[in-house]
Design a protein around this motif. Structure first.
Motif, mmCIF file in Angstrom:
data_model
loop_
_atom_site.group_PDB
_atom_site.id
_atom_site.type_symbol
_atom_site.label_atom_id
_atom_site.label_comp_id
_atom_site.label_asym_id
_atom_site.label_seq_id
_atom_site.Cartn_x
_atom_site.Cartn_y
_atom_site.Cartn_z
ATOM 1 N N UNK A 20 -46.774 32.016 -36.188
ATOM 2 C CA UNK A 20 -45.983 31.501 -35.021
ATOM 3 C C UNK A 20 -45.675 30.045 -35.053
ATOM 4 N N UNK A 21 -46.615 29.225 -34.840
ATOM 5 C CA UNK A 21 -46.511 27.911 -34.634
ATOM 6 C C UNK A 21 -46.764 27.443 -35.596
ATOM 7 N N UNK A 22 -47.261 28.011 -36.815
ATOM 8 C CA UNK A 22 -47.133 27.670 -38.304
ATOM 9 C C UNK A 22 -45.476 27.550 -38.319
ATOM 10 N N UNK A 23 -45.672 28.972 -38.587
ATOM 11 C CA UNK A 23 -44.350 29.337 -39.423
ATOM 12 C C UNK A 23 -43.390 28.580 -38.891
ATOM 13 N N UNK A 24 -42.813 28.359 -37.962
ATOM 14 C CA UNK A 24 -42.134 27.587 -36.712
ATOM 15 C C UNK A 24 -41.980 26.588 -37.667
ATOM 16 N N UNK A 25 -42.807 25.748 -37.380
ATOM 17 C CA UNK A 25 -42.809 24.217 -37.599
ATOM 18 C C UNK A 25 -42.243 24.176 -39.613
ATOM 19 N N UNK A 26 -42.744 24.601 -40.183
ATOM 20 C CA UNK A 26 -42.558 25.401 -41.650
ATOM 21 C C UNK A 26 -41.021 25.825 -42.013
ATOM 22 N N UNK A 27 -39.942 25.935 -40.564
ATOM 23 C CA UNK A 27 -38.504 25.923 -40.787
ATOM 24 C C UNK A 27 -37.978 25.143 -40.108
ATOM 25 N N UNK A 210 -48.654 52.142 -43.763
ATOM 26 C CA UNK A 210 -49.864 53.042 -44.296
ATOM 27 C C UNK A 210 -51.144 51.537 -43.763
ATOM 28 N N UNK A 211 -50.913 50.935 -43.401
ATOM 29 C CA UNK A 211 -51.805 49.845 -43.332
ATOM 30 C C UNK A 211 -51.140 48.926 -41.952
ATOM 31 N N UNK A 212 -52.183 48.337 -41.578
ATOM 32 C CA UNK A 212 -51.521 47.304 -40.059
ATOM 33 C C UNK A 212 -50.898 45.841 -40.362
ATOM 34 N N UNK A 213 -50.144 44.880 -39.561
ATOM 35 C CA UNK A 213 -49.162 44.154 -39.129
ATOM 36 C C UNK A 213 -50.313 42.787 -40.083
ATOM 37 N N UNK A 214 -50.177 42.051 -40.488
ATOM 38 C CA UNK A 214 -49.996 40.781 -41.219
ATOM 39 C C UNK A 214 -49.085 39.483 -39.587
ATOM 40 N N UNK A 215 -50.191 38.520 -39.503
ATOM 41 C CA UNK A 215 -49.823 37.950 -37.971
ATOM 42 C C UNK A 215 -48.238 37.332 -38.577
ATOM 43 N N UNK A 216 -48.098 37.007 -39.325
ATOM 44 C CA UNK A 216 -47.212 36.151 -40.226
ATOM 45 C C UNK A 216 -45.835 37.431 -40.283
ATOM 46 N N UNK A 217 -45.941 38.127 -40.637
ATOM 47 C CA UNK A 217 -44.677 39.516 -40.704
ATOM 48 C C UNK A 217 -44.571 39.391 -38.891
ATOM 49 N N UNK A 218 -45.246 39.503 -38.191
ATOM 50 C CA UNK A 218 -44.678 39.538 -36.874
ATOM 51 C C UNK A 218 -43.852 38.317 -36.582
ATOM 52 N N UNK A 219 -44.247 36.795 -36.619
ATOM 53 C CA UNK A 219 -44.320 35.588 -36.488
ATOM 54 C C UNK A 219 -42.834 35.729 -36.964
ATOM 55 N N UNK A 220 -42.361 36.563 -37.930
ATOM 56 C CA UNK A 220 -40.778 35.768 -39.097
ATOM 57 C C UNK A 220 -40.175 36.508 -38.489
ATOM 58 N N UNK A 221 -39.662 38.188 -37.053
ATOM 59 C CA UNK A 221 -39.232 38.085 -37.170
ATOM 60 C C UNK A 221 -38.859 37.691 -35.669
ATOM 61 N N UNK A 222 -39.652 37.632 -35.010
ATOM 62 C CA UNK A 222 -39.677 36.052 -33.656
ATOM 63 C C UNK A 222 -38.915 34.961 -33.755
#
Length: 247
Positions: A20-27, A210-222
């Motif tokens: 999330x920190x990396x994603x939020x920074x990119x935004x 059929x799979x588990x999530x990547x952390x980045x996918x969860x961070x996008x929702x936040x």
């Protein structure tokens, strides 16, 4: 999506918090990164406008000090992602009647009291248009055999979220929660799956996708819930679980 917003992220040193920190920074967000793990300093150093706050969310005085420090550093606070949490038993499982009482209390201290402490410190600082996202879990809706403490704590996070949302709505501050399913984080891969090999085999198939999530996918929702794009969303619990809770 978060350009210029000052956002506090707890549990930022690894897993969903670091993603999330990396994603939020990119935004475009400016970040205050809180974690009791010293690795949070290295993460802050790699981002363009971030400060590390080495505190424990279970320590109420420390949380208030961290929020004050963040506000002093950036001049304001626009949002918070209250993500810090632990699973208990080092990823192991135990039936409710055999779950160690001291471990139950430890999980609630971080996952429930920690969110409560953060909300108490953050909400008075947030202006109209501010937003909070709390990390719950699909186990905030569902039961989890062998996971009494974790499931109880995440149900409590949902209750805290809804109560705070109702309290803050009139002044335009939004409070929501995300409910991840299984996510590829150290909590799951390095502890949960190692302690429970059968769970490791079953987890991907338990999710209809059929799979588990990547952390980045969860961070996008936040990120969306923290952004002005979700300006009429509050008191909501957003499942990011590949359809698990739809079964």
């Amino acid at each position: 999506m978060l350009h210029g917003k000052v956002v506090l992220v707890t549990g930022a040193a690894s897993g969903i918090g670091a993603a999330a920190a990396r994603l939020f920074a990119s935004y475009g967000a400016r970040l205050a990164l809180l974690d009791r793990d010293e690795e949070v300093a290295a993460l802050a150093a790699e981002l363009p406008d971030a400060v590390a706050l080495p505190y424990d969310v279970a320590d109420r005085d420390a949380v208030f000090a961290a929020v004050e420090q963040a506000a002093a550093r950036f001049g304001r606070l626009d949002g918070a992602f209250n993500n810090a949490g632990i699973e208990g038993l080092g990823g192991g499982m135990a039936p409710t009647e055999g779950y160690p009482a001291d471990e139950f209390e430890r999980v609630l201290a971080v996952n429930v009291r920690g969110v409560f402490n953060c909300l108490a410190a953050e909400l008075p600082r947030l202006p109209p248009g501010g937003a909070v996202v709390n990390t719950a879990s699909v186990l905030g809706w569902l039961g989890g055999p062998g996971q009494a403490a974790y499931a109880a704590s995440k149900h409590a996070v949902v209750g805290l979220t809804r109560s705070a949302a109702l309290e803050q709505a009139a002044r335009g501050v939004r409070v929501n929660a995300i409910l991840p399913g299984a996510v590829a984080t150290p909590m799951l891969l390095e502890r949960g799956f190692r302690a429970n090999p059968d769970f490791a085999e079953a987890a991907p198939g338990a999710h209809p996708m059929g799979r588990i999530a990547r952390p980045e996918e969860v961070a996008e929702g936040a990120a969306w819930l923290l952004s002005d794009k979700a300006s009429f969303v509050t008191g909501h619990t957003l499942a990011i679980d590949g359809g698990l809770s739809a079964r």
